[in-house]
Design an enzyme around this catalytic site. Structure first.
Site, PDB file in Angstrom:
ATOM      1  CG  LEU A 235      -0.463   0.123   2.620  1.00 39.52           C
ATOM      2  CD1 LEU A 235      -0.136   1.554   3.010  1.00 39.52           C
ATOM      3  CD2 LEU A 235      -1.536  -0.419   3.552  1.00 39.52           C
TER       4      LEU A 235
ATOM      5  CD  GLU B 103       2.857   6.926   4.700  1.00 37.69           C
ATOM      6  OE1 GLU B 103       2.802   8.170   4.796  1.00 37.69           O
ATOM      7  OE2 GLU B 103       3.678   6.236   5.324  1.00 37.69           O
TER       8      GLU B 103
ATOM      9  CB  CYS C 160       8.346   2.793   2.577  1.00 36.18           C
ATOM     10  SG  CYS C 160       6.939   2.675   3.691  1.00 36.18           S
TER      11      CYS C 160
ATOM     12  CE  LYS D 154      11.055   0.797   6.622  1.00 34.51           C
ATOM     13  NZ  LYS D 154      10.695  -0.598   6.670  1.00 34.51           N
TER      14      LYS D 154
HETATM   15  C1  UGA Z   1       5.989   3.126  -1.079  1.00 35.52           C
HETATM   16  C2  UGA Z   1       5.579   2.206  -2.237  1.00 35.52           C
HETATM   17  O1  UGA Z   1       5.126   2.988  -3.347  1.00 35.52           O
HETATM   18  C3  UGA Z   1       4.457   1.261  -1.800  1.00 35.52           C
HETATM   19  O2  UGA Z   1       4.137   0.361  -2.843  1.00 35.52           O
HETATM   20  C4  UGA Z   1       4.938   0.489  -0.578  1.00 35.52           C
HETATM   21  O3  UGA Z   1       3.937  -0.396  -0.086  1.00 35.52           O
HETATM   22  C5  UGA Z   1       5.317   1.463   0.519  1.00 35.52           C
HETATM   23  O4  UGA Z   1       6.338   2.347   0.045  1.00 35.52           O
HETATM   24  C6  UGA Z   1       5.819   0.672   1.687  1.00 35.52           C
HETATM   25  O5  UGA Z   1       6.908   0.079   1.592  1.00 35.52           O
HETATM   26  O6  UGA Z   1       5.093   0.529   2.691  1.00 35.52           O
HETATM   27  P1  UGA Z   1       4.943   5.371  -0.036  1.00 35.52           P
HETATM   28  O7  UGA Z   1       6.136   5.393   0.870  1.00 35.52           O
HETATM   29  O8  UGA Z   1       3.582   5.598   0.533  1.00 35.52           O
HETATM   30  O9  UGA Z   1       4.853   3.940  -0.793  1.00 35.52           O
HETATM   31  O10 UGA Z   1       5.184   6.489  -1.124  1.00 35.52           O
HETATM   32  P2  UGA Z   1       5.408   6.557  -2.715  1.00 35.52           P
HETATM   33  O11 UGA Z   1       4.149   6.918  -3.366  1.00 35.52           O
HETATM   34  O12 UGA Z   1       6.137   5.370  -3.197  1.00 35.52           O
HETATM   35  O13 UGA Z   1       6.369   7.824  -2.804  1.00 35.52           O
HETATM   36  C7  UGA Z   1       7.665   7.769  -2.194  1.00 35.52           C
HETATM   37  C8  UGA Z   1       8.426   9.037  -2.441  1.00 35.52           C
HETATM   38  O14 UGA Z   1       8.810   9.110  -3.811  1.00 35.52           O
HETATM   39  C9  UGA Z   1       7.669  10.339  -2.150  1.00 35.52           C
HETATM   40  O15 UGA Z   1       8.544  11.198  -1.445  1.00 35.52           O
HETATM   41  C10 UGA Z   1       7.330  10.877  -3.522  1.00 35.52           C
HETATM   42  O16 UGA Z   1       7.237  12.263  -3.528  1.00 35.52           O
HETATM   43  C11 UGA Z   1       8.535  10.407  -4.319  1.00 35.52           C
HETATM   44  N1  UGA Z   1       8.294  10.283  -5.774  1.00 35.52           N
HETATM   45  C12 UGA Z   1       7.361   9.410  -6.245  1.00 35.52           C
HETATM   46  C13 UGA Z   1       9.035  11.037  -6.671  1.00 35.52           C
HETATM   47  O17 UGA Z   1       9.904  11.845  -6.260  1.00 35.52           O
HETATM   48  N2  UGA Z   1       8.817  10.904  -8.009  1.00 35.52           N
HETATM   49  C14 UGA Z   1       7.907  10.039  -8.502  1.00 35.52           C
HETATM   50  O18 UGA Z   1       7.758   9.949  -9.739  1.00 35.52           O
HETATM   51  C15 UGA Z   1       7.147   9.282  -7.598  1.00 35.52           C
END
Ligand code: UGA
Length: 445
Positions: A154, A156, A264, A267
């Protein structure tokens, strides 16, 4: 079915509420008394769209309850879902498994009948095998207490949707009875077409970290391209669109900006590199160190751009002073639709600018409270426009929708200097420039 959810953070609370929604009877275990009291009152201790309503509804109906007692959990549940956190170690890059071990050691002595424990937490490969041995050793039910590994994917901000409609269900099992039980439990999702991958413990554990490592790599790849674009007067948005049309590449997670943060991705890639080292395959994972480096460099680069925009170009290596300047920071959460500021790139940039002498005023629609606890020395405003009063520079660092709805006309008479930097590449730079602003962004002309 009657299930328990051990650990009610993002993952656990969402899993508990979503499984109640699917018709199961759920007992959530949470050892933090303050959190437990809020949850028992039907209130979510963090911001997650849609979750509050779901939780309140199922707490009110009695379908979802909370407790701190492992004995009660063992007596109640047919399946126990392990959803505790696995943060980065305080003094190292590996994962801190204290909560996982604590939960198994707390629950196992009460498991005196055939039952299934299902790990959902993100753990280093090899953990499930070790935990299954601990369960057999400590549980009075011995070999009748089974373990399965069922990672959670999932995001956030979309936690409920991702839990109820997952892309896939991964089941790491060693006993066919565990597979049968979980196929029954997830029956409605499987019947709706969700693919199921049945595999061993190690593969199930690796699927989760491999997925996050791939996502992190995609982001750092496009951010590295952004640096090249800046050096060549090219445009990273056009580049991402063009390569993204290739279905083998795909456009998602190719948004260049100030990089990834949260509880996530950062780390998990570090824990993965650390575990690879323990397994003697560190060389295979070296690229993930570069992924981490590129990501952290994005934050440093934004600080440099901000300094240049405020104080003008300096001699090579010199640092322009920010003393006396005022910077508005839009966004504190690590991403929109969340109040999570763990390893937030936005706050990291805000903090560095503050340390270099700028007065930094932060506004976030949901994360001001969590940000204030983490960075109490920054100033916090009650609105995006208020944050810009007297600003020499506006930094757009977390892409909340409301920031895209603000135009130059809203800020023309508010700011001291008409300068904006888009750290998330979603503002209309041409519109700001047409209104007489200096507007810059990551990897763009
Ligand atoms: C992430 C994964 O997407 C989930 O599938 C996973 O379950 C989760 O970690 C976890 O391990 O529990 P999340 O941490 O909620 O989910 O956030 P993401 O949507 O993955 O975004 C992570 C970071 O990447 C954010 O800071 C976002 O701004 C950045 N990001 C995302 C970018 O800089 N560019 C992008 O194109 C996409």
């Amino acid at each position: 079915m009657r299930i328990t959810v051990i650990g009610c953070g993002y993952l656990g609370t969402t899993h508990a509420a979503a499984m109640a929604e699917l018709g199961h009877e759920v007992l959530g275990l949470e050892k933090d008394p303050a959190k437990r009291a809020l949850l028992a009152d039907g209130r979510v201790p963090f911001y997650e769209p849609g979750l509050g309503e779901l939780l309140a509804r199922h707490v009110a109906s009695g379908q979802l309850r909370f407790s701190e007692s492992y004995a009660e959990a063992a007596a109640f549940g047919e399946i126990h879902f392990l959803c505790v956190g696995t943060p980065q170690q305080a003094a190292g890059l590996g994962a801190d498994l204290a909560q996982v071990d604590g939960a198994i050691e707390g629950l196992a002595p009460h498991l005196d009948r055939p039952t299934l424990v299902v790990g959902k937490s993100t753990v280093p490969v090899g953990t499930a095998q070790r935990l299954s041995e601990t369960l057999t050793e400590l549980a009075p039910g011995g070999a009748e207490v089974l373990l399965a590994w069922n990672p959670e994917f999932l995001r956030e901000g979309y936690a409920v949707e991702d839990t109820v409609h997952p892309d896939r269900i991964v089941l790491g099992v060693t006993d066919p009875r565990a597979e049968t039980l979980l196929r029954g439990f997830y029956g409605p999702m499987i019947d709706a077409g969700t693919p199921v991958v049945v595999t061993d413990y190690a593969t199930a554990e690796l699927v989760k970290v491999a997925a996050n490592a791939f996502l992190a790599t995609k982001i750092s790849f496009i951010n590295a391209m952004a640096e090249v674009c800046e050096a060549t007067d090219a445009d990273v948005l056009d580049l991402a669109d063009a390569i993204g049309y290739d279905v083998r590449i795909g456009r998602r997670f190719l948004n260049a900006g100030i990089g990834f943060g949260g509880g996530c991705l950062p780390k998990d890639i570090r824990a993965f590199v650390h575990r690879a080292g323990e397994l003697g395959v560190e060389d295979a994972m070296t690229f993930l160190r570069h992924v981490d480096d590129v990501n952290l460099r994005m934050r440093e680069r934004v600080v440099q751009v901000a300094q240049a925009m405020i104080a003008g170009p300096t001699a090579a290596g010199g640092e322009a002073s920010l003393v006396g300047s005022r910077i508005a920071v839009w966004g504190a959460a690590f991403k929109p639709d969340s109040d999570d500021v763990r390893d937030s790139p936005a706050l990291s940039v805000a903090g560095q600018l503050h340390l270099r002498g700028a007065e930094v005023v932060v506004y976030d629609p949901q994360a001001s409270g969590t940000a204030q606890s983490a960075f109490p020395t920054l100033t916090y405003a009650d609105s995006a426009v208020e944050a810009c009063h007297g600003a020499d520079l506006v930094l757009h660092l977390t892409e909340w929708r409301e920031f895209r709805e603000i135009g130059p006309a809203d800020l023309d008479v508010v700011v001291r200097r008409r300068q904006i930097f888009d750290g998330r590449n979603c503002l209309d730079l041409d519109a700001w420039r047409a209104a007489g602003w200096t507007a810059r962004a990551v990897g763009r002309r």
